[in-house]
Every structure is written in structure tokens, then in C-alpha cells.
Design a protein around this motif. Structure first.
Motif, PDB file in Angstrom:
ATOM      1  N   PRO A 277     -11.289  -2.605  28.066  1.00 58.82           N
ATOM      2  CA  PRO A 277     -10.146  -3.516  28.130  1.00 58.82           C
ATOM      3  C   PRO A 277      -9.470  -3.654  26.769  1.00 58.82           C
ATOM      4  O   PRO A 277     -10.150  -3.714  25.734  1.00 58.82           O
ATOM      5  CB  PRO A 277     -10.776  -4.840  28.567  1.00 58.82           C
ATOM      6  CG  PRO A 277     -12.065  -4.468  29.202  1.00 58.82           C
ATOM      7  CD  PRO A 277     -12.543  -3.234  28.496  1.00 58.82           C
ATOM      8  N   VAL A 278      -8.163  -3.696  26.770  1.00 55.79           N
ATOM      9  CA  VAL A 278      -7.432  -3.846  25.516  1.00 55.79           C
ATOM     10  C   VAL A 278      -7.569  -5.292  25.039  1.00 55.79           C
ATOM     11  O   VAL A 278      -7.170  -6.221  25.731  1.00 55.79           O
ATOM     12  CB  VAL A 278      -5.947  -3.467  25.691  1.00 55.79           C
ATOM     13  CG1 VAL A 278      -5.170  -3.741  24.396  1.00 55.79           C
ATOM     14  CG2 VAL A 278      -5.821  -1.995  26.082  1.00 55.79           C
ATOM     15  N   ASN A 279      -8.190  -5.439  23.872  1.00 54.67           N
ATOM     16  CA  ASN A 279      -8.296  -6.734  23.197  1.00 54.67           C
ATOM     17  C   ASN A 279      -8.739  -7.856  24.154  1.00 54.67           C
ATOM     18  O   ASN A 279      -7.986  -8.786  24.440  1.00 54.67           O
ATOM     19  CB  ASN A 279      -6.944  -7.088  22.558  1.00 54.67           C
ATOM     20  CG  ASN A 279      -7.098  -8.145  21.466  1.00 54.67           C
ATOM     21  OD1 ASN A 279      -8.213  -8.512  21.100  1.00 54.67           O
ATOM     22  ND2 ASN A 279      -5.983  -8.617  20.959  1.00 54.67           N
ATOM     23  N   PRO A 280      -9.977  -7.800  24.648  1.00 59.75           N
ATOM     24  CA  PRO A 280     -10.412  -8.729  25.706  1.00 59.75           C
ATOM     25  C   PRO A 280     -10.922 -10.082  25.227  1.00 59.75           C
ATOM     26  O   PRO A 280     -11.396 -10.869  26.048  1.00 59.75           O
ATOM     27  CB  PRO A 280     -11.548  -7.951  26.363  1.00 59.75           C
ATOM     28  CG  PRO A 280     -12.147  -7.180  25.233  1.00 59.75           C
ATOM     29  CD  PRO A 280     -10.998  -6.790  24.341  1.00 59.75           C
ATOM     30  N   TRP A 281     -10.851 -10.364  23.920  1.00 63.73           N
ATOM     31  CA  TRP A 281     -11.423 -11.614  23.411  1.00 63.73           C
ATOM     32  C   TRP A 281     -10.325 -12.567  22.933  1.00 63.73           C
ATOM     33  O   TRP A 281      -9.360 -12.104  22.326  1.00 63.73           O
ATOM     34  CB  TRP A 281     -12.385 -11.299  22.265  1.00 63.73           C
ATOM     35  CG  TRP A 281     -13.482 -10.401  22.700  1.00 63.73           C
ATOM     36  CD1 TRP A 281     -14.569 -10.723  23.469  1.00 63.73           C
ATOM     37  CD2 TRP A 281     -13.617  -9.000  22.397  1.00 63.73           C
ATOM     38  NE1 TRP A 281     -15.355  -9.611  23.672  1.00 63.73           N
ATOM     39  CE2 TRP A 281     -14.800  -8.548  23.024  1.00 63.73           C
ATOM     40  CE3 TRP A 281     -12.853  -8.084  21.665  1.00 63.73           C
ATOM     41  CZ2 TRP A 281     -15.231  -7.225  22.941  1.00 63.73           C
ATOM     42  CZ3 TRP A 281     -13.281  -6.792  21.574  1.00 63.73           C
ATOM     43  CH2 TRP A 281     -14.462  -6.363  22.215  1.00 63.73           C
ATOM     44  N   PRO A 282     -10.444 -13.895  23.148  1.00 67.71           N
ATOM     45  CA  PRO A 282     -11.547 -14.573  23.842  1.00 67.71           C
ATOM     46  C   PRO A 282     -11.473 -14.454  25.357  1.00 67.71           C
ATOM     47  O   PRO A 282     -12.463 -14.645  26.042  1.00 67.71           O
ATOM     48  CB  PRO A 282     -11.388 -16.026  23.409  1.00 67.71           C
ATOM     49  CG  PRO A 282      -9.932 -16.163  23.139  1.00 67.71           C
ATOM     50  CD  PRO A 282      -9.481 -14.854  22.563  1.00 67.71           C
ATOM     51  N   LYS A 283     -10.290 -14.182  25.907  1.00 71.52           N
ATOM     52  CA  LYS A 283     -10.161 -13.999  27.348  1.00 71.52           C
ATOM     53  C   LYS A 283      -9.202 -12.851  27.588  1.00 71.52           C
ATOM     54  O   LYS A 283      -8.104 -12.816  27.040  1.00 71.52           O
ATOM     55  CB  LYS A 283      -9.660 -15.269  28.034  1.00 71.52           C
ATOM     56  CG  LYS A 283      -9.594 -15.161  29.551  1.00 71.52           C
ATOM     57  CD  LYS A 283      -9.125 -16.471  30.186  1.00 71.52           C
ATOM     58  CE  LYS A 283      -9.071 -16.330  31.711  1.00 71.52           C
ATOM     59  NZ  LYS A 283      -8.623 -17.598  32.357  1.00 71.52           N
ATOM     60  N   TRP A 284      -9.619 -11.948  28.450  1.00 74.45           N
ATOM     61  CA  TRP A 284      -8.837 -10.731  28.677  1.00 74.45           C
ATOM     62  C   TRP A 284      -7.724 -10.990  29.679  1.00 74.45           C
ATOM     63  O   TRP A 284      -7.934 -11.605  30.726  1.00 74.45           O
ATOM     64  CB  TRP A 284      -9.747  -9.630  29.190  1.00 74.45           C
ATOM     65  CG  TRP A 284      -9.057  -8.332  29.472  1.00 74.45           C
ATOM     66  CD1 TRP A 284      -8.228  -7.646  28.635  1.00 74.45           C
ATOM     67  CD2 TRP A 284      -9.148  -7.558  30.670  1.00 74.45           C
ATOM     68  NE1 TRP A 284      -7.806  -6.481  29.235  1.00 74.45           N
ATOM     69  CE2 TRP A 284      -8.357  -6.404  30.490  1.00 74.45           C
ATOM     70  CE3 TRP A 284      -9.829  -7.714  31.866  1.00 74.45           C
ATOM     71  CZ2 TRP A 284      -8.226  -5.423  31.461  1.00 74.45           C
ATOM     72  CZ3 TRP A 284      -9.702  -6.739  32.845  1.00 74.45           C
ATOM     73  CH2 TRP A 284      -8.907  -5.605  32.634  1.00 74.45           C
TER      74      TRP A 284
END
Length: 473
Positions: A277-284
Motif C-alpha cells: 500500500p502506498v504510504n499506509p500509516w497511520p491509516k491507509w
């Protein structure tokens, strides 16, 4: 039928013998200029790793054999795997019911567990593969995040390092990676004494012949920030990672470490994983999607062209070996058995063939060779020349016209060709009169059309990359 069986067996034996030939060149060491890797006999070594962090923890022997065969065929030569794994690696047993330590004590390793590691190291050796062996994931030294528990201190880190290195000191295909996705120092917390103790244990057990590097946490971090001058560190690593969007400036991170003194090789040991997933932090946000093979190629090529001694590919389902026995981690969307054949894996092998088609150890990264068409962020192009004037390469993440300074090549003629990172093929090779400034346009242009411009001095008559074997003969 019997003759067919014997013929197939002979072919298999010859295949393994050819793969093992790689170890006849001696140990992997740092090249004389300090920037790259080579064997003891002077042959260049280009690191193409695959992140197989949970290999010993989550797979059975038959599955491991399938995985190693796949990676050998695709041109990988370093399998990065962890002895004390990340996900409940101390308390959740491997597929044979064994945990690595008795009572979570690093001084009481479980023989049955490490017999599996022994077997895998031997299986990899027969296929000409190195194991980039992490003695432990970093959460066993500093929790920060993850399952832990923290079990290491200076005293037992040295003894465990000595024990595990003694076990594999006669295995020609073990390269040591400390760290395990953790910084060596952060704010007032300093774990360097523990890692140094473990490194010294590895070195003492191997008569100081071990090759040691360190896998840091993701983002702008590098081993160079806190342990560059440690005598036990042979190579710097960065982890450009998965959380910065499509075009983390890995070329800047590599370029920073390339310039440091004393010179040490550097690689991006964990760029964006394919199908992560592209840049899934803090919530995708699912609308941001997943990294694809094109995203992967851009980071692999730009780090290598910026001066790296190699690079590591990764797939989001493969590092965790997601299968029906395991819970999915961070939105992986396929089992590892399907993921091993995703396009980015094969295309990583094409990079190996390209780099091995020309002399490797005299590369000089120099984006100044690109006189126009450089681009920023996603369009940032990278270039390098050969210090002896034999060739120039330019990687274009987006196909477009560029102007190149060709003065690094002294011949009045040059061979200009375009290498396709998607297929590994060369197109439109031409012998032309060299001018100091020349314009070139790739066969296709626009987003998704990345190309490598290759300019050669014709007197060297280099082979096309597709005709090169993956391993040295």
C-alpha cells in the motif's frame, strides 16, 4: 523413462555445479576504491537482494526450496532472512513446532530450530545464493514497536554473535546483517554498544573475515548517521521504505553516503515493495493504491545509478510469506506463491544483466552529464560514467528528449542504444559520430516509459545485457 530421468538428473547436477562456481572467486569484500563490492579475486559483485524476512519462521522446507529456485532463476543473489524473526519470532514456533531460543535466552539456542537454518543455508549455497543473515530482528534489542521481547544486552549479544557465526563460519554464502529495522541510536537512547558487541562476536568467531552490514529503520535514516566509522561496518545501508509516497529521493540518500569518508559501499536495502500500500500509516486510504513494478524500477535504478553497490527488491506478500496459514499483514493482496512471479521481480534481474554487461567497479555517479531534461521528483533522471571512459549510462524514469555531455568517452565514435527495463531488451543500437553535447529521444515517451540510454566506446564491443548469464562462470 530411466534414461530420461538420468538425463534430467545430470542437468540438475550441472545446474547446481554452475551455480556453486560463484564461490570459487573467494569472499565478498569491499572494492579498492571503497564504493563497490567484489570477490577476493577481483571479480565484481553486484548485490541484488530479496527481502525474505520470515523465511525460516513461516515456511516448510519444500516451500523454501520453491522460493529459492524462483529467486535463483530470476537473477537474485542475496536472500535477506532473519534467524530470530519479527512476528512473534521467539514465542511462535516455526512450521516444525520449534522456537529458536529455550526460555527466550540467547545463550540457549534450540538446536532443532537452527538445524532448519543450517539446511536452508546449504540449499542456498547449492544454488549459488548468499544468505544475508540477520542474527535477530531489531525488536529483540530495542522494542520501539513490534512483539519483542527485548532479550539482548552487551554480554549475551557478544556470546550469541560468536555462537551463530561459529556455526556458519565455514559457509561461503553467509553475509551478516545486524540491525533489523531499528536505529542504532535515537535521541538519548543508544543501542550501539549492544550491536557492536554482537558484531565483535561475529568477527571473533570468523577470524575477522565476516562481511557485516546493518539494516536501519525506514525514512531518511542510514547506518552512516551513527555507525559509519565503526570498524566492523563494511557497508552502509539505507531503507528508503514504503511510507513516503511514490518518489522518495533515494538517489539523494545514496549520494550522501557515497561522498562520505572513509568511503564505504552503500545500498538501499528496503525500497518500496511491489504491491505494498502506498504510504499506509497511520491509516491507509485505498484510493492511493499500491506500488507497482514501475514504482519499483524507478527506485531500484535511481539508487544504483546514484552510486549504490547494488540494491534490494521486495514484494509485500513475499517478505511476510503470506499464505493461508497466516494472518495478512498490512493489506497484502495475494499469497506469496503468486507474488514471487510479479513483474517487478523479473525486471530486477534485468538490472543485474545490464550492470554486469559493463565493467562495474569504476562507475562514477554524475547527474551533471544530463545537460537538459533532468527533471524533479518522479521525473528525476540519474547518470553515471565509467572513470576509464568506456561507457555512460542515463536512467530516465519518464521517456523524453534529453541532452547529454559525452566527453567522458574519448573515441570519435560512440554506440548509442536504449535498454528497456521492462523487458531487458536493447533497441535501436547505432554507431554514430560523437559530439560533446548530443540529444537523444527514447523509443517511447511519457509516464510509465522508463529507459536507460547506454553510450559505449565501440572499441570495447560490449555484449547486449540479455546475452549475459546471471552468475560468473
Amino acid at each position: 523413462m530411466k534414461k530420461l530421468f538420468l538425463f534430467c538428473l545430470l542437468l540438475l547436477i550441472l545446474q547446481f555445479a554452475k551455480a556453486q562456481d560463484v564461490f570459487k572467486h573467494g569472499r565478498v569484500i569491499v572494492s579498492p576504491n571503497g564504493h563497490y563490492l567484489q570477490y577476493e579475486d577481483g571479480q565484481p559483485f553486484f548485490w541484488l537482494g530479496d527481502t525474505a524476512w520470515e523465511l525460516f519462521h513461516r515456511l516448510k522446507i519444500e516451500e523454501i526450496d520453491t522460493y529459492l529456485k524462483n529467486r535463483q532463476q530470476k537473477g537474485f543473489n542475496v536472500i535477506q532472512a532473519v534467524a530470530l524473526a519479527e512476528f512473534d519470532g521467539l514465542t511462535k514456533p516455526n512450521q516444525y513446532g520449534d522456537v529458536p531460543l529455550i526460555g527466550n535466552d540467547p545463550l540457549k539456542p534450540n538446536e532443532k530450530y537452527f538445524e532448519l537454518v543450517d539446511t536452508v543455508v546449504k540449499m542456498a549455497e547449492r544454488r549459488g545464493l548468499y544468505i544475508g543473515l540477520l542474527p535477530t530482528w531489531g525488536d529483540k534489542v530495542t522494542l520501539a514497536w513490534g512483539a519483542g521481547p527485548v532479550v539482548f544486552n552487551k554480554d549475551n549479544a557478544y556470546k550469541y554473535g560468536y555462537w551463530i557465526a561459529s556455526r556458519y563460519k565455514n559457509s561461503p554464502n553467509v553475509l551478516w546483517i545486524l540491525g533489523g529495522d531499528r536505529p542504532a541510536k535515537q535521541d538519548t537512547n543508544d543501542w550501539r554498544p549492544i550491536w557492536t558487541a554482537m558484531a565483535n562476536g561475529v568477527l571473533d568467531a570468523t577470524d575477522h573475515k565476516a562481511f557485516i552490514t546493518y539494516h536501519p529503520s525506514g525514512g531518511p535514516y542510514s547506518t552512516s548517521q551513527y555507525i559509519h566509522t565503526e570498524p566492523w561496518l563494511d557497508m552502509n545501508m539505507i531503507q528508503s521504505g514504503h511510507g513516503g509516497g511514490h518518489d522518495v529521493a533515494t538517489w539523494d540518500l545514496i549520494g550522501r553516503d557515497y561522498k562520505l569518508l572513509p568511503h564505504k559501499p552503500v545500498i538501499d536495502a528496503e525500497p518500496n515493495y511491489e504491491d505494498h500500500p502506498v504510504n499506509p500509516w497511520p491509516k491507509w486510504d485505498p484510493a492511493t493504491g499500491y506500488y507497482d513494478a514501475y514504482d519499483v524500477r524507478k527506485q531500484l535504478y535511481r539508487s544504483v545509478f546514484a552510486g549504490a553497490a547494488g540494491v534490494t527488491y521486495g514484494h509485500h506478500s513475499v517478505w511476510q510469506f503470506y499464505n493461508r496459514r497466516e494472518e495478512v499483514i498490512n493489506h497484502a493482496k495475494m499469497y506469496w506463491t503468486e507474488a514471487v512471479d510479479r513483474p517487478g521481480a523479473s525486471q530486477s534481474g534485468y538490472l543485474v544483466k545490464l550492470m554486469r554487461s559493463r565493467p562495474l567497479l569504476q562507475r562514477v555517479p554524475d547527474d551533471g552529464l544530463i545537460l537538459s531534461g533532468q527533471g524533479k521528483k518522479g521525473e528525476h533522471a540519474c547518470a553515471f560514467s565509467d572513470s576509464l571512459g568506456r561507457y555512460v549510462m542515463v536512467y530516465l524514469p519518464i521517456g523524453k528528449k534529453i541532452a547529454v555531455d559525452t566527453r567522458a568517452i574519448k573515441n570519435a565514435k560512440i554506440v548509442a542504444s536504449w535498454f528497456d527495463p521492462k523487458t531487458g531488451n536493447v533497441k535501436t543500437a547505432q554507431l554514430i559520430t560523437r559530439q560533446d553535447k548530443m540529444e537523444f529521444t527514447p523509443p517511447t515517451t511519457g509516464l510509465g516509459n522508463d529507459w536507460v540510454l547506454v553510450l559505449d566506446d565501440p572499441k570495447y564491443n560490449y555484449q547486449e545485457p540479455a546475452k549475459r548469464p546471471y552468475v560468473y562462470q
